[in-house]
Motif scaffolding. Structure first.
Motif, short mmCIF file in Angstrom:
data_model
loop_
_atom_site.label_atom_id
_atom_site.label_comp_id
_atom_site.label_asym_id
_atom_site.label_seq_id
_atom_site.Cartn_x
_atom_site.Cartn_y
_atom_site.Cartn_z
N PHE A 176 -31.48 14.14 -18.73
CA PHE A 176 -32.66 13.31 -18.99
C PHE A 176 -32.33 12.21 -20.00
O PHE A 176 -32.71 11.05 -19.82
CB PHE A 176 -33.81 14.19 -19.51
CG PHE A 176 -35.15 13.53 -19.45
CD1 PHE A 176 -36.05 13.84 -18.44
CD2 PHE A 176 -35.54 12.60 -20.41
CE1 PHE A 176 -37.30 13.23 -18.37
CE2 PHE A 176 -36.78 11.99 -20.35
CZ PHE A 176 -37.66 12.30 -19.33
N VAL A 177 -31.62 12.58 -21.06
CA VAL A 177 -31.26 11.58 -22.08
C VAL A 177 -30.37 10.49 -21.49
O VAL A 177 -30.58 9.29 -21.71
CB VAL A 177 -30.57 12.26 -23.29
CG1 VAL A 177 -29.93 11.23 -24.22
CG2 VAL A 177 -31.57 13.10 -24.06
N LEU B 295 -31.45 24.51 -19.90
CA LEU B 295 -32.19 23.48 -20.63
C LEU B 295 -31.24 22.44 -21.24
O LEU B 295 -31.55 21.25 -21.25
CB LEU B 295 -33.04 24.13 -21.73
CG LEU B 295 -34.33 24.81 -21.27
CD1 LEU B 295 -34.95 25.60 -22.41
CD2 LEU B 295 -35.33 23.78 -20.74
N LYS B 296 -30.11 22.91 -21.73
CA LYS B 296 -29.12 21.99 -22.31
C LYS B 296 -28.67 20.96 -21.28
O LYS B 296 -28.65 19.75 -21.57
CB LYS B 296 -27.92 22.79 -22.83
CG LYS B 296 -26.77 21.93 -23.34
CD LYS B 296 -25.59 22.80 -23.74
CE LYS B 296 -24.38 21.96 -24.06
NZ LYS B 296 -23.19 22.78 -24.37
N HIS B 297 -28.36 21.41 -20.08
CA HIS B 297 -27.90 20.48 -19.04
C HIS B 297 -29.02 19.55 -18.60
O HIS B 297 -28.79 18.36 -18.36
CB HIS B 297 -27.35 21.27 -17.86
CG HIS B 297 -26.10 22.03 -18.17
ND1 HIS B 297 -24.96 21.41 -18.65
CD2 HIS B 297 -25.80 23.35 -18.09
CE1 HIS B 297 -24.01 22.32 -18.84
NE2 HIS B 297 -24.49 23.50 -18.52
N ARG B 298 -30.24 20.07 -18.53
CA ARG B 298 -31.37 19.24 -18.11
C ARG B 298 -31.72 18.19 -19.16
O ARG B 298 -32.02 17.04 -18.83
CB ARG B 298 -32.58 20.13 -17.80
CG ARG B 298 -32.41 20.96 -16.52
CD ARG B 298 -33.50 22.00 -16.40
NE ARG B 298 -34.82 21.40 -16.42
CZ ARG B 298 -35.93 22.07 -16.73
NH1 ARG B 298 -35.87 23.35 -17.08
NH2 ARG B 298 -37.10 21.45 -16.71
N ARG C 12 -43.73 16.74 -17.75
CA ARG C 12 -43.82 17.20 -16.35
C ARG C 12 -42.61 18.03 -15.96
O ARG C 12 -42.73 18.97 -15.16
CB ARG C 12 -43.94 15.99 -15.41
CG ARG C 12 -45.29 15.31 -15.41
CD ARG C 12 -45.44 14.41 -14.21
NE ARG C 12 -44.43 13.37 -14.14
CZ ARG C 12 -44.55 12.16 -14.70
NH1 ARG C 12 -45.65 11.85 -15.38
NH2 ARG C 12 -43.58 11.27 -14.59
N GLU C 13 -41.46 17.71 -16.53
CA GLU C 13 -40.23 18.43 -16.19
C GLU C 13 -40.02 19.67 -17.06
O GLU C 13 -38.97 20.32 -16.96
CB GLU C 13 -39.03 17.48 -16.30
CG GLU C 13 -39.08 16.36 -15.28
CD GLU C 13 -37.79 15.58 -15.18
OE1 GLU C 13 -36.76 16.06 -15.70
OE2 GLU C 13 -37.80 14.49 -14.58
N GLY C 14 -41.00 20.01 -17.89
CA GLY C 14 -40.89 21.21 -18.71
C GLY C 14 -39.98 21.08 -19.90
O GLY C 14 -39.58 22.09 -20.49
N LEU C 15 -39.64 19.85 -20.29
CA LEU C 15 -38.75 19.61 -21.43
C LEU C 15 -39.61 19.18 -22.61
O LEU C 15 -39.60 18.04 -23.06
CB LEU C 15 -37.72 18.53 -21.07
CG LEU C 15 -36.85 18.84 -19.85
CD1 LEU C 15 -35.95 17.67 -19.51
CD2 LEU C 15 -36.03 20.11 -20.08
N TRP C 16 -40.35 20.13 -23.16
CA TRP C 16 -41.41 19.81 -24.11
C TRP C 16 -41.52 20.90 -25.17
O TRP C 16 -41.44 22.09 -24.86
CB TRP C 16 -42.73 19.70 -23.34
CG TRP C 16 -43.86 19.06 -24.07
CD1 TRP C 16 -44.96 19.68 -24.58
CD2 TRP C 16 -44.02 17.67 -24.38
NE1 TRP C 16 -45.80 18.77 -25.18
CE2 TRP C 16 -45.24 17.52 -25.07
CE3 TRP C 16 -43.24 16.54 -24.14
CZ2 TRP C 16 -45.70 16.28 -25.53
CZ3 TRP C 16 -43.69 15.31 -24.59
CH2 TRP C 16 -44.90 15.18 -25.27
#
Length: 411
Positions: A22-23, A15-18, A60-64
């Motif tokens: 994204f940022v 999650l950290k890398h994703r 959509r990318e599960g970063l929520w």
């Protein structure tokens, strides 16, 4: 400290890398469009379309809802696992909202998860988790020293099946946002009860008669639109008694539980802000030439870069240690560690950002670079969730008690 960072799960690292990708790829490049909308739309309190686009993409990318630990629809991360994600979000002023991890909504959602009734969760937690509404937290008051929360004078008076709320709040962050639909209001239900049992928290929909947003407040001249910080009047506002959180006299207890994780989040975001400032400083001094050589070859500036790296890493490790202590021993046991980072992280960020401003020269205080706004944000953190003086007093008090106990045990 190495053992602390090793305790993060593989999922947390992923999650950290994703989030970082994204940022860097989507959020930071969208900052100009966000600001352009506020400047050109004719209404600074309208929502830039790019924000809703980014939120939909992140979801959509599960970063929520990555901030919620193990309940309520969150990612199930520990404080230690979430902290690096929060740091990455802190690199951009618009990033936390993109992932639905923005204050004060995060704290309000945690309050509803822990203390809300099923009906309260259905009405307010679910749309907050979905990111379709925003919320605000009304605690600070203009007429009293709110660094001592027991000073709060806003009254919450029982009247039959209702509470009648009367008082004035300010620095109610988020109340200017057109999507803000609900406030958690802290006030006194029983002025004659013991000092820490006088306060209660109640849910107040912003469209309730008697709720009046008086004005937006600026922070060093910045309005933080479209989120904003408002002065809000509650003029004999009537809500059902079912809107109370946890029960009468439990407000101070809720506030203490709410602020622990929030302080971790603020500190990690401050570290992300400092990292971006250091990156900008290094880029600037490698590109600019003065007196016949790049600024990066000037000894004084090189020392400032070195000091910045040391101080950022110190603050990060101190904050991760606080997060680890919270996970292992609980928020109450980590109160000294939390107070320590609340002192250390904003002060560090201010120093690093100030050095970056100096390296940029006059450009550093202009609107062409984000450093002036970053400095204002970092300076504000020395007041948010309790001023430095309150935390220093708490640290000293606990340290003196621990040292006294240590001496007594050695006898």
């Amino acid at each position: 400290m190495t053992s602390i960072t090793a305790e993060r799960s593989a999922r947390a690292e992923d999650l950290k890398h994703r989030v970082a990708a994204f940022v860097n790829e989507h959020v930071i490049p969208a900052e100009p469009a966000f600001e352009r909308h506020l400047a050109e739309s004719g209404n600074r309190w309208s929502i830039p379309p790019v924000m809703e686009e980014l939120k939909a993409k992140a979801r959509r990318e599960g970063l929520w809802n990555l901030f919620l630990p193990d309940h309520g629809g969150g990612a199930g991360l520990t404080n230690l696992e979430y902290a690096p994600l929060c740091e990455i979000m802190g690199r951009s002023p618009i990033a936390p909202e993109v992932f639905n991890c923005n204050a004060p909504d995060t704290g309000n959602m945690e309050v509803l998860v822990r203390y809300g009734t099923d009906a309260q969760k259905k009405a307010w937690l679910e749309p907050l988790l979905a990111g379709t509404i925003r919320s605000c937290f009304a605690m600070t008051e203009p007429e009293v020293a709110s660094s001592d929360a027991t000073n709060i004078a806003c009254s919450i008076r029982g009247d039959g099946d209702s509470y009648v709320i009367h008082g004035r709040k300010w620095w109610t962050s988020g109340a200017m946002d057109p999507r803000c639909k609900i406030a958690i209001v802290m006030g006194k239900t029983d002025p004659d009860a013991p000092r820490h049992l006088q306060q209660s928290m109640v849910l107040v929909p912003l469209d309730t008669p008697g709720v009046r947003v008086v004005r937006p407040l600026t922070v060093f001249g910045y309005d933080d639109a479209p989120h904003g910080h408002a002065e809000v009047a509650f003029e004999n506002v009537r809500v059902p008694k079912s809107n109370i959180l946890l029960g009468e006299g439990r407000g101070f207890e809720i506030a203490q539980g709410r602020l622990g994780p929030g302080r971790i989040h603020h500190c990690m975001r401050a570290i992300g802000l400092a990292e971006r400032a250091l990156e900008a400083m290094c880029k600037r001094v490698q590109e600019r030439v003065a007196f016949g050589r790049p600024l990066a070859e000037q000894g004084a500036l090189r020392h400032e870069i070195a000091r910045s790296r040391i101080e950022i890493d110190e603050a990060r490790l101190l904050t991760l240690n606080a997060a680890h202590t919270m996970d292992v021993h609980g928020n109450k046991a980590a109160k000294k560690e939390i107070a320590m980072i609340k002192i250390a992280a904003p002060a560090m960020a201010l120093r690093v950002i100030d050095r970056a401003v100096q390296a940029h020269g006059a450009a550093g205080i202009s609107q062409d670079f984000p450093l002036a706004y970053a400095w204002a944000c970092a300076r504000t953190l020395r007041l948010v969730d309790g001023p430095d003086e309150v935390h220093l007093e708490a640290i000293a008090k606990q340290e003196l008690q621990e040292q006294q106990a240590k001496r007594a045990g050695a006898r």
